[in-house]
Motif scaffolding. Structure first.
Motif, PDB file in Angstrom:
ATOM      1  N   PRO A 103       0.815  -1.231   0.000  1.00  0.00           N
ATOM      2  CA  PRO A 103       0.000   0.000   0.000  1.00  0.00           C
ATOM      3  C   PRO A 103       0.848   1.280   0.000  1.00  0.00           C
ATOM      4  O   PRO A 103       0.524   2.230  -0.716  1.00  0.00           O
ATOM      5  CB  PRO A 103      -0.814  -0.115   1.292  1.00  0.00           C
ATOM      6  CG  PRO A 103      -0.949  -1.581   1.519  1.00  0.00           C
ATOM      7  CD  PRO A 103       0.359  -2.178   1.032  1.00  0.00           C
ATOM      8  N   GLN A 104       1.929   1.297   0.781  1.00  0.00           N
ATOM      9  CA  GLN A 104       2.733   2.512   0.847  1.00  0.00           C
ATOM     10  C   GLN A 104       3.316   2.850  -0.523  1.00  0.00           C
ATOM     11  O   GLN A 104       3.374   4.014  -0.921  1.00  0.00           O
ATOM     12  CB  GLN A 104       3.880   2.332   1.861  1.00  0.00           C
ATOM     13  CG  GLN A 104       3.435   2.284   3.322  1.00  0.00           C
ATOM     14  CD  GLN A 104       3.244   0.880   3.843  1.00  0.00           C
ATOM     15  OE1 GLN A 104       2.727   0.004   3.140  1.00  0.00           O
ATOM     16  NE2 GLN A 104       3.658   0.641   5.076  1.00  0.00           N
ATOM     17  N   VAL A 105       3.789   1.837  -1.238  1.00  0.00           N
ATOM     18  CA  VAL A 105       4.348   2.046  -2.581  1.00  0.00           C
ATOM     19  C   VAL A 105       3.250   2.544  -3.527  1.00  0.00           C
ATOM     20  O   VAL A 105       3.461   3.478  -4.314  1.00  0.00           O
ATOM     21  CB  VAL A 105       4.972   0.739  -3.110  1.00  0.00           C
ATOM     22  CG1 VAL A 105       5.334   0.860  -4.582  1.00  0.00           C
ATOM     23  CG2 VAL A 105       6.205   0.366  -2.284  1.00  0.00           C
ATOM     24  N   HIS A 107       0.698   4.248  -2.807  1.00  0.00           N
ATOM     25  CA  HIS A 107       0.278   5.617  -2.486  1.00  0.00           C
ATOM     26  C   HIS A 107       1.190   6.654  -3.126  1.00  0.00           C
ATOM     27  O   HIS A 107       0.853   7.841  -3.183  1.00  0.00           O
ATOM     28  CB  HIS A 107       0.298   5.839  -0.960  1.00  0.00           C
ATOM     29  CG  HIS A 107      -0.817   5.138  -0.248  1.00  0.00           C
ATOM     30  ND1 HIS A 107      -0.707   4.678   1.041  1.00  0.00           N
ATOM     31  CD2 HIS A 107      -2.065   4.805  -0.658  1.00  0.00           C
ATOM     32  CE1 HIS A 107      -1.842   4.100   1.404  1.00  0.00           C
ATOM     33  NE2 HIS A 107      -2.685   4.164   0.392  1.00  0.00           N
TER      34      HIS A 107
END
Lengths: 280, 153
Positions: A103-105, A107
């Motif tokens: 998810p962080q990537v 975003h």
């Protein structure tokens, strides 16, 4: 790990970005930074100028373009994954965007950044190649359209020239008789693909009439499995045709897998991708 | 040097930053917010996760200058008036931390996952936290804590 020093400019329009890009011989565009910054931290990349295009909100969109869906290069993976137009008309793109990293990537990372990076282990280039997508590249002379088959030219090499930028990705709307699949094997949850296979198939009477098969991390660029595609088009049963998927490839050996294992994976994952595409 | 304004945990900071300064080091070394930890420094482990405009981001893979005019939440900014954030409280209640090194990133990734509406099942939570590694391998209780806040069994 800290990148080597560089100058930093923020572009306020695509034209401004191109102007800044042309102002230094080794300037690089910075979108989400999820390919470039890790390379800079390792000092594999040492641009003297970063042109930040990450704030160009007008370059983040998913639009209906008749027989195609047009995606702005700065659309983040999360927004590609969630775009209703893609989910309806070209779900292999939204599905695959949701398989990238974590998810962080998703975003921060963008579709254009991922494609323009030209990493043979990344997911979207294979999907573009299987779809025969069109990549819109803008330079000082205007825009040109590059077919996906001509776009990926080598390891981290693409048809985007010095002083140019990828601005839009155009993917076809898939009809009801078209099936799709993207099957990936990774060593760890959020890892790069050890091998992955993208398949777009035309179905007829419960079998596959034609298939476009693209391979991730089976060579210096994403590749089409031409021999298998031709076999399918001439009526060879899927299992036999799948055995031809690795033909002509020269996959790398690295920490994740030997070349031999990759050849095996391409066939096995390809078979699964074709079976899934037939049903979906 | 580039002049930027970051709003961190509700407080606006105007800073002159070297462009190459990574957000995590701006937070830790310029603002003294050392709750955000650096694990792998290669965007794999998620220990440095913070919220940027409400979404989980790995602060070792973002330049401080890219965060200009953005709102950042670190672990120090989650509690309000001395009350732990529900995710912090759930981590406490479910013994979801062992050595604690991954915890700030794990908590912020969980907050982002829950607020995005994607924490819809145990499996969705496990997949949603794939960008965060716990070297104590204490995943089970972490997932239970997130399930408790998200109200999914």
């Amino acid at each position: 790990m800290i990148p080597a020093g560089f100058d930093y400019e923020v572009a306020d329009s695509p034209a401004h970005a191109l102007e800044l890009l042309g102002s230094s011989a080794d300037a690089k565009l910075l979108a989400g930074g999820h390919s470039l910054l890790p390379a800079m931290k390792l000092r594999v990349a040492r641009p003297s100028l970063l042109v930040d295009i990450g704030r160009l909100a007008e370059s983040s969109y998913v639009r209906d373009a008749g027989v195609q869906v047009a995606i702005g290069a700065l659309t983040r993976h999360k927004d590609v994954r969630d775009a209703p137009l893609l989910r309806e008309h070209c779900p292999i793109v939204s599905f695959t965007a949701g398989e990238i990293g974590d998810p962080q990537v998703r975003h921060r990372g963008t579709i254009g950044g991922s494609i323009a990076h030209g990493d043979p282990a990344s997911d979207l280039p294979s999907v573009m190649l299987a779809l025969d997508a069109e990549l819109v590249v803008r330079g000082s002379e205007g825009e040109r359209i590059v077919p996906a088959r001509e776009f990926f030219t080598g390891v981290f090499q693409t048809a985007v020239g010095a002083g140019e930028m990828l601005v839009e990705i155009r993917v076809p709307k898939l009809g009801a008789s078209t099936g799709w699949s993207y099957v990936k094997m990774t060593r760890r949850a959020q890892d790069w693909a050890t091998v992955a296979v993208a398949a777009i198939v035309e179905r007829s009477n419960g079998s596959i009439e034609r298939a476009a098969i693209a391979l991730t991390n089976m060579g210096g660029t994403t590749l089409r499995a031409t021999a298998a595609e031709e076999a399918i088009a001439s009526g060879t049963p899927i299992d036999e045709a799948a055995a031809l998927i690795p033909e002509g490839t020269e996959p790398p050996s690295d920490y994740a897998a030997s070349a031999e294992f990759r050849l095996h994976l391409a066939e096995v994952l390809g078979k699964r991708a074709l079976a899934e595409a037939l049903e979906r | 040097m580039r002049h930027v304004a970051l709003t961190v945990n509700g407080e606006r900071h105007e800073l002159d930053l070297e462009p190459r300064a990574l957000l995590v080091y701006v937070l830790r070394e310029r603002l003294g917010l050392v709750g955000t930890t650096v694990g792998c420094d290669t965007s794999a482990c998620g220990a440095c996760t913070v919220l940027v405009n409400g979404e989980a981001v790995k602060s070792c893979t973002m330049l401080g200058v890219q965060a200009d005019e953005m709102e950042i939440t670190t672990i120090e900014g989650l509690a309000s008036n001395g009350d732990l954030h529900p995710v912090q409280q759930a981590f406490h209640d479910h013994h979801a931390l062992q050595c604690g090194f991954c915890t700030p990133g794990m908590v912020l990734a969980s907050v982002s996952l829950i607020e995005s509406g994607e924490a819809t099942s145990e499996n969705a939570i496990r997949i949603g936290l794939e960008g965060n590694l716990c070297r104590c391998t204490g995943y089970h209780n972490i997932v239970k804590a997130v399930q408790a806040v998200a109200g999914v069994s």
